[in-house]
Design a protein around this motif. Sequence first.
Motif, short mmCIF file in Angstrom:
data_model
loop_
_atom_site.label_atom_id
_atom_site.label_comp_id
_atom_site.label_asym_id
_atom_site.label_seq_id
_atom_site.Cartn_x
_atom_site.Cartn_y
_atom_site.Cartn_z
N LEU A 5 -7.34 0.08 -8.08
CA LEU A 5 -8.05 0.99 -8.99
C LEU A 5 -8.93 1.95 -8.20
CD1 LEU A 5 -9.08 -1.38 -11.92
CD2 LEU A 5 -7.25 0.32 -11.88
N ASP A 6 -9.52 1.47 -7.11
CA ASP A 6 -10.32 2.34 -6.24
C ASP A 6 -9.45 3.43 -5.64
OD1 ASP A 6 -12.51 3.29 -4.77
OD2 ASP A 6 -12.01 2.00 -3.06
N LEU A 7 -8.25 3.06 -5.21
CA LEU A 7 -7.30 4.03 -4.65
C LEU A 7 -6.89 5.05 -5.72
CD1 LEU A 7 -5.58 5.03 -2.31
CD2 LEU A 7 -3.88 3.30 -2.90
N VAL A 65 0.83 -1.20 0.00
CA VAL A 65 0.00 0.00 0.00
C VAL A 65 0.87 1.26 0.00
CG1 VAL A 65 -1.78 1.28 1.26
CG2 VAL A 65 -1.91 -1.19 1.13
N ALA A 66 1.98 1.22 0.73
CA ALA A 66 2.88 2.38 0.76
C ALA A 66 3.46 2.65 -0.63
CB ALA A 66 4.00 2.14 1.76
N LYS A 67 3.87 1.61 -1.31
CA LYS A 67 4.45 1.77 -2.66
C LYS A 67 3.40 2.29 -3.64
CE LYS A 67 7.31 -1.35 -3.60
NZ LYS A 67 8.01 -2.59 -3.88
N ILE A 68 2.19 1.75 -3.54
CA ILE A 68 1.10 2.19 -4.41
C ILE A 68 0.79 3.67 -4.15
CG2 ILE A 68 -1.35 1.88 -4.94
CD1 ILE A 68 -0.96 -1.11 -4.20
N SER A 69 0.74 4.05 -2.89
CA SER A 69 0.47 5.44 -2.52
C SER A 69 1.51 6.37 -3.14
CB SER A 69 0.48 5.61 -1.00
OG SER A 69 -0.48 4.79 -0.41
N TYR A 127 5.91 8.44 3.58
CA TYR A 127 5.17 9.69 3.78
C TYR A 127 4.00 9.83 2.81
CZ TYR A 127 8.81 10.79 7.06
OH TYR A 127 9.66 10.74 8.14
N ALA A 128 4.07 9.20 1.66
CA ALA A 128 2.92 9.18 0.76
C ALA A 128 1.78 8.40 1.40
CB ALA A 128 3.30 8.56 -0.58
N PHE A 129 2.12 7.26 2.00
CA PHE A 129 1.12 6.47 2.72
C PHE A 129 0.49 7.28 3.84
CE2 PHE A 129 0.33 3.88 6.51
CZ PHE A 129 -0.69 3.07 6.06
N LYS A 130 1.33 7.94 4.63
CA LYS A 130 0.83 8.74 5.75
C LYS A 130 -0.07 9.88 5.26
CE LYS A 130 4.46 7.83 9.10
NZ LYS A 130 3.88 7.76 10.43
N GLU A 131 0.29 10.48 4.13
CA GLU A 131 -0.50 11.58 3.57
C GLU A 131 -1.88 11.09 3.15
OE1 GLU A 131 -1.63 15.33 2.46
OE2 GLU A 131 0.19 14.78 3.55
N LEU A 132 -1.94 9.99 2.43
CA LEU A 132 -3.24 9.47 1.98
C LEU A 132 -4.08 8.98 3.16
CD1 LEU A 132 -2.40 7.63 -1.35
CD2 LEU A 132 -3.26 9.95 -1.00
N LYS A 133 -3.43 8.48 4.17
CA LYS A 133 -4.15 8.05 5.37
C LYS A 133 -4.70 9.28 6.11
CE LYS A 133 -3.61 4.54 8.89
NZ LYS A 133 -2.69 3.61 9.54
N ALA A 134 -3.91 10.35 6.19
CA ALA A 134 -4.35 11.57 6.86
C ALA A 134 -5.51 12.23 6.12
CB ALA A 134 -3.19 12.56 6.98
N ARG A 135 -5.54 12.09 4.81
CA ARG A 135 -6.64 12.67 4.01
C ARG A 135 -7.90 11.81 4.05
NH1 ARG A 135 -4.78 15.99 -1.12
NH2 ARG A 135 -2.79 16.79 -0.39
N GLY A 136 -7.82 10.65 4.69
CA GLY A 136 -8.99 9.78 4.82
C GLY A 136 -9.23 8.87 3.63
N ILE A 137 -8.27 8.82 2.71
CA ILE A 137 -8.42 7.96 1.53
C ILE A 137 -8.16 6.51 1.90
CG2 ILE A 137 -7.44 7.43 -0.72
CD1 ILE A 137 -7.10 10.43 -1.09
N LEU A 138 -7.19 6.29 2.77
CA LEU A 138 -6.89 4.94 3.25
C LEU A 138 -7.54 4.77 4.62
CD1 LEU A 138 -3.11 4.75 2.32
CD2 LEU A 138 -4.99 3.57 1.19
N PRO A 139 -8.15 3.60 4.86
CA PRO A 139 -8.75 3.36 6.18
C PRO A 139 -7.71 3.40 7.30
CG PRO A 139 -9.44 1.70 4.58
CD PRO A 139 -8.37 2.51 3.93
N VAL A 140 -8.16 3.72 8.49
CA VAL A 140 -7.28 3.85 9.65
C VAL A 140 -6.51 2.56 9.93
CG1 VAL A 140 -7.23 4.33 12.14
CG2 VAL A 140 -8.75 5.62 10.65
N GLU A 141 -7.16 1.42 9.74
CA GLU A 141 -6.52 0.14 10.07
C GLU A 141 -5.55 -0.35 9.00
OE1 GLU A 141 -10.29 -0.65 7.85
OE2 GLU A 141 -9.90 0.50 9.66
N THR A 142 -5.36 0.39 7.92
CA THR A 142 -4.46 -0.02 6.84
C THR A 142 -3.01 0.05 7.30
OG1 THR A 142 -6.01 0.89 5.24
CG2 THR A 142 -3.82 0.39 4.44
#
Length: 166
Positions: free
Chosen positions: A152-154, A98-102, A125-140
Amino acid sequence: MKKTLLCTAIAFICTAFAFSQSSEVMSEIIDSEKATCAQISYLPALYANKITEDDSSKSIGVMPASKEGPSPTKESFEALKAEDFFASDDEADSAATVAKISYVYMKALGIKGGLFYTLFPSPRYAFKELKARGILPVETDPSMTISGRESLDLFSSCLEIVGGNE
């Protein structure tokens, strides 16, 4: 009902930005249980003009039936790897985290991140950014792998960020 509507929206958004990609390539991505580095690089490479639609359509006939020749996903992976979207030891057929995809999606779409992503652009930090924006669920977890459909959804969620900034 929500699932059908979501799948329809994803398909519409993806086709809006990559007009002539092969349905075989998209089907391969959607059907995969774990998204590979090559699969996640296809739409970002088209969006960022790292490959052209002509490049991807030249090798369409080789895609699922024969793994011997170049495929559009592997060509897009090589194009993005040459631009430092991937680490030098990443392989096209390895499962993407998920981090690499982000990171690939944020870099290809030109999404601006927070302070740490701006100073140190990396998958973490890309992963953290998308998580902070609410795009990735908290438990990811950043080391998780996701399915092709989820990737594709991401991607479509990242496109919404780009659309909101323009």
